[in-house]
Design a protein around this motif. Structure first.
Motif, PDB file in Angstrom:
ATOM      1  N   LEU A  57      40.350  49.735  29.676  1.00 52.19           N
ATOM      2  CA  LEU A  57      40.959  49.317  30.931  1.00 52.19           C
ATOM      3  C   LEU A  57      40.152  49.855  32.103  1.00 52.19           C
ATOM      4  N   THR A  58      39.897  49.006  33.062  1.00 48.02           N
ATOM      5  CA  THR A  58      39.201  49.407  34.275  1.00 48.02           C
ATOM      6  C   THR A  58      40.174  50.167  35.162  1.00 48.02           C
ATOM      7  N   THR A  59      39.660  51.130  35.887  1.00 53.62           N
ATOM      8  CA  THR A  59      40.516  51.922  36.773  1.00 53.62           C
ATOM      9  C   THR A  59      40.277  51.549  38.234  1.00 53.62           C
ATOM     10  N   ARG A  60      41.245  51.894  39.070  1.00 57.63           N
ATOM     11  CA  ARG A  60      41.109  51.661  40.509  1.00 57.63           C
ATOM     12  C   ARG A  60      39.875  52.399  41.048  1.00 57.63           C
ATOM     13  N   LYS A  61      39.647  53.607  40.552  1.00 61.20           N
ATOM     14  CA  LYS A  61      38.503  54.398  41.002  1.00 61.20           C
ATOM     15  C   LYS A  61      37.185  53.680  40.710  1.00 61.20           C
ATOM     16  N   GLU A  62      37.079  53.059  39.548  1.00 62.86           N
ATOM     17  CA  GLU A  62      35.855  52.330  39.194  1.00 62.86           C
ATOM     18  C   GLU A  62      35.622  51.130  40.112  1.00 62.86           C
ATOM     19  N   LEU A  63      36.681  50.613  40.708  1.00 62.06           N
ATOM     20  CA  LEU A  63      36.559  49.441  41.576  1.00 62.06           C
ATOM     21  C   LEU A  63      36.567  49.789  43.062  1.00 62.06           C
ATOM     22  N   ARG A  64      36.447  51.055  43.395  1.00 62.12           N
ATOM     23  CA  ARG A  64      36.556  51.459  44.798  1.00 62.12           C
ATOM     24  C   ARG A  64      35.490  50.815  45.685  1.00 62.12           C
ATOM     25  N   ASN A  65      34.325  50.522  45.161  1.00 64.38           N
ATOM     26  CA  ASN A  65      33.270  49.887  45.953  1.00 64.38           C
ATOM     27  C   ASN A  65      33.170  48.385  45.690  1.00 64.38           C
ATOM     28  N   SER A  68      34.451  42.032  46.481  1.00 66.67           N
ATOM     29  CA  SER A  68      34.352  40.576  46.369  1.00 66.67           C
ATOM     30  C   SER A  68      35.727  39.950  46.206  1.00 66.67           C
ATOM     31  N   PRO A  69      35.939  38.805  46.846  1.00 65.10           N
ATOM     32  CA  PRO A  69      37.195  38.084  46.619  1.00 65.10           C
ATOM     33  C   PRO A  69      37.330  37.770  45.126  1.00 65.10           C
ATOM     34  N   THR A  70      38.509  38.007  44.591  1.00 64.65           N
ATOM     35  CA  THR A  70      38.700  37.901  43.152  1.00 64.65           C
ATOM     36  C   THR A  70      39.888  37.008  42.820  1.00 64.65           C
ATOM     37  N   MET A  71      39.702  36.203  41.792  1.00 68.93           N
ATOM     38  CA  MET A  71      40.766  35.376  41.251  1.00 68.93           C
ATOM     39  C   MET A  71      40.985  35.792  39.801  1.00 68.93           C
ATOM     40  N   VAL A  72      42.240  35.936  39.410  1.00 63.82           N
ATOM     41  CA  VAL A  72      42.594  36.256  38.031  1.00 63.82           C
ATOM     42  C   VAL A  72      43.346  35.064  37.454  1.00 63.82           C
ATOM     43  N   ILE A  73      42.988  34.693  36.236  1.00 66.35           N
ATOM     44  CA  ILE A  73      43.651  33.598  35.533  1.00 66.35           C
ATOM     45  C   ILE A  73      44.208  34.152  34.230  1.00 66.35           C
ATOM     46  N   THR A  74      45.485  33.876  33.976  1.00 67.64           N
ATOM     47  CA  THR A  74      46.122  34.364  32.756  1.00 67.64           C
ATOM     48  C   THR A  74      46.862  33.229  32.056  1.00 67.64           C
ATOM     49  N   ARG A  84      52.444  39.111  32.551  1.00 66.41           N
ATOM     50  CA  ARG A  84      53.123  40.029  33.480  1.00 66.41           C
ATOM     51  C   ARG A  84      52.408  41.385  33.568  1.00 66.41           C
ATOM     52  N   ARG A  85      51.908  41.860  32.445  1.00 71.05           N
ATOM     53  CA  ARG A  85      51.199  43.142  32.455  1.00 71.05           C
ATOM     54  C   ARG A  85      49.864  43.009  33.178  1.00 71.05           C
ATOM     55  N   VAL A  86      49.164  41.915  32.943  1.00 69.88           N
ATOM     56  CA  VAL A  86      47.880  41.698  33.620  1.00 69.88           C
ATOM     57  C   VAL A  86      48.099  41.583  35.120  1.00 69.88           C
ATOM     58  N   MET A  87      49.101  40.800  35.526  1.00 70.96           N
ATOM     59  CA  MET A  87      49.355  40.608  36.951  1.00 70.96           C
ATOM     60  C   MET A  87      49.685  41.941  37.626  1.00 70.96           C
ATOM     61  N   LYS A  88      50.565  42.712  37.022  1.00 69.17           N
ATOM     62  CA  LYS A  88      50.951  43.998  37.603  1.00 69.17           C
ATOM     63  C   LYS A  88      49.747  44.929  37.724  1.00 69.17           C
ATOM     64  N   TYR A  89      48.953  45.014  36.663  1.00 75.71           N
ATOM     65  CA  TYR A  89      47.793  45.903  36.662  1.00 75.71           C
ATOM     66  C   TYR A  89      46.722  45.414  37.646  1.00 75.71           C
ATOM     67  N   ALA A  90      46.486  44.109  37.680  1.00 74.70           N
ATOM     68  CA  ALA A  90      45.479  43.549  38.590  1.00 74.70           C
ATOM     69  C   ALA A  90      45.838  43.846  40.040  1.00 74.70           C
ATOM     70  N   PRO A  95      40.969  45.612  44.594  1.00 76.27           N
ATOM     71  CA  PRO A  95      41.156  45.749  46.036  1.00 76.27           C
ATOM     72  C   PRO A  95      41.226  44.420  46.788  1.00 76.27           C
ATOM     73  N   ASN A  96      40.557  43.399  46.315  1.00 70.53           N
ATOM     74  CA  ASN A  96      40.520  42.142  47.046  1.00 70.53           C
ATOM     75  C   ASN A  96      40.993  40.993  46.149  1.00 70.53           C
ATOM     76  N   LEU A  97      42.147  41.164  45.558  1.00 70.66           N
ATOM     77  CA  LEU A  97      42.732  40.124  44.722  1.00 70.66           C
ATOM     78  C   LEU A  97      43.278  39.038  45.642  1.00 70.66           C
ATOM     79  N   ILE A  98      42.605  37.910  45.659  1.00 68.56           N
ATOM     80  CA  ILE A  98      42.941  36.817  46.565  1.00 68.56           C
ATOM     81  C   ILE A  98      43.858  35.807  45.898  1.00 68.56           C
ATOM     82  N   SER A  99      43.616  35.563  44.616  1.00 67.94           N
ATOM     83  CA  SER A  99      44.288  34.462  43.942  1.00 67.94           C
ATOM     84  C   SER A  99      44.643  34.859  42.517  1.00 67.94           C
ATOM     85  N   TYR A 100      45.851  34.476  42.112  1.00 64.98           N
ATOM     86  CA  TYR A 100      46.311  34.779  40.759  1.00 64.98           C
ATOM     87  C   TYR A 100      46.992  33.531  40.215  1.00 64.98           C
ATOM     88  N   HIS A 101      46.502  33.030  39.080  1.00 65.37           N
ATOM     89  CA  HIS A 101      47.053  31.807  38.492  1.00 65.37           C
ATOM     90  C   HIS A 101      47.444  32.052  37.046  1.00 65.37           C
TER      91      HIS A 101
END
Length: 129
Positions: A57-65, A68-74, A84-90, A95-101
């Motif tokens: 699992l990626t951590t918030r600390k690893e993504l601090r820098n 980029s605008p990000t879209m997650v698809i589940t 639901r777990r992916v959405m909550k964790y994402a 930091p820049n989660l723009i779109s979730y589908h």
């Protein structure tokens, strides 16, 4: 997952049973796996040594820098990455989660899901990049 993937996978490794392979691929795809993809999955299970551990699992600390605008698809019925777990964790770590589908699909999408996903990705890229 144990009943729908792990036990049939053990059976498939023992006797290469088409019934076991079908049980696995139906669980992975919510029943929409094509014959060609089923055969490909069977070849992977037969000839590729799969990792025993899930991806780290990626951590918030690893993504601090990461900015980029990000879209997650589940997939609503993805047995590996429950929506639901992916959405909550994402939402917590990207930091820049723009779109979730979320689509009504398993881990492997159907052809119609792929068309919808392609449209969503195209729109996202047009708007963000």
């Amino acid at each position: 997952m144990l009943r729908h993937v792990i036990l049939p996978l053990v059976s498939y490794h023992r006797n290469r049973s088409e019934a076991s392979l079908t049980t696995i691929t139906n669980a992975l795809s919510a029943g929409v796996m094509t014959d060609q993809d089923r055969q490909l999955i069977g070849n992977i299970f037969s000839h590729v040594k799969l990792e025993k551990n899930m991806p780290k699992l990626t951590t918030r600390k690893e993504l601090r820098n990461y900015h980029s605008p990000t879209m997650v698809i589940t997939g609503e019925r993805d047995i590996f990455f429950p929506n639901r777990r992916v959405m909550k964790y994402a939402q917590q770590i990207i930091p820049n989660l723009i779109s979730y589908h979320t689509f009504d699909m398993g881990h492997f999408p159907s052809t119609s899901n792929l068309e919808q996903i392609q449209t969503e990705i195209y729109t996202f890229l047009q708007e963000q990049y």
